[in-house]
Design an enzyme around this catalytic site. Sequence first.
Site, short mmCIF file in Angstrom:
data_model
loop_
_atom_site.label_atom_id
_atom_site.label_comp_id
_atom_site.label_asym_id
_atom_site.label_seq_id
_atom_site.Cartn_x
_atom_site.Cartn_y
_atom_site.Cartn_z
N LYS A 193 -4.99 54.46 29.32
CA LYS A 193 -4.15 55.12 30.52
C LYS A 193 -3.11 53.90 30.83
O LYS A 193 -3.26 52.56 30.30
CB LYS A 193 -5.49 54.93 31.84
N ASP B 267 -11.86 49.30 32.57
CA ASP B 267 -11.18 48.21 32.56
C ASP B 267 -11.49 46.76 32.28
O ASP B 267 -10.87 46.06 32.80
CB ASP B 267 -10.12 48.77 33.81
N CYS C 219 -8.51 49.43 40.22
CA CYS C 219 -8.61 50.90 39.07
C CYS C 219 -10.18 51.51 39.42
O CYS C 219 -10.81 53.11 39.39
CB CYS C 219 -8.50 50.33 37.81
#
Length: 189
Positions: A104, A11, A144
């Site tokens: 995701k 991310d 995350c």
Amino acid sequence: MTTGAALLVVDVQNDFTEGGALGVDGGDAVAAGVTRLLRDSGSDYDLIIGSRDWHDADGDNDGHFATGEPDFVSTWPVHCVAGTSGAEYDPELDTAPLTHHVKKGQGAHGYSAFDGVTDDGTRLADLLAGTQRLDIVGIATDHCVRASGLDALDHLAEVRILTDLVAGVGEDSSRAALDELAAKGATLV
């Protein structure tokens, strides 16, 4: 296919780096640091996988987006909406070496990269089948990166968190996440 080592870049996106909807301090530095790692040591990895939050433009993504004031625990401001600049990789990250891209959070919270799939529907766990070691870098350490690392420990024999290439929301919560990962078997490098 058996591979020696893989790198998971979690991310490193515009909405999670400075100036983004949920920007963390040090996000741009992580992007630049990962680029240096890929330039200097990218050939050490058989797979280099980037994950991105990629939330649906319609709806609240299973309650992930706050309808009022976010609590920053389970509800968040709108971020990383599919197809927006906030969902794109940070410009400091050289994406050319990435061999795969996992998206995701489509219609769900999606903290772990293991909840995501490639554009052709391949799950991250399937991409990593046979991999001996997974190194993890990215954003956010306490969300995350933590979730992806915990899931990685269920699938791989060796999981390493490269601690100089992660950035978190909070100092205490990031330290707690790294301690939890180490207690579960990850190596902090």
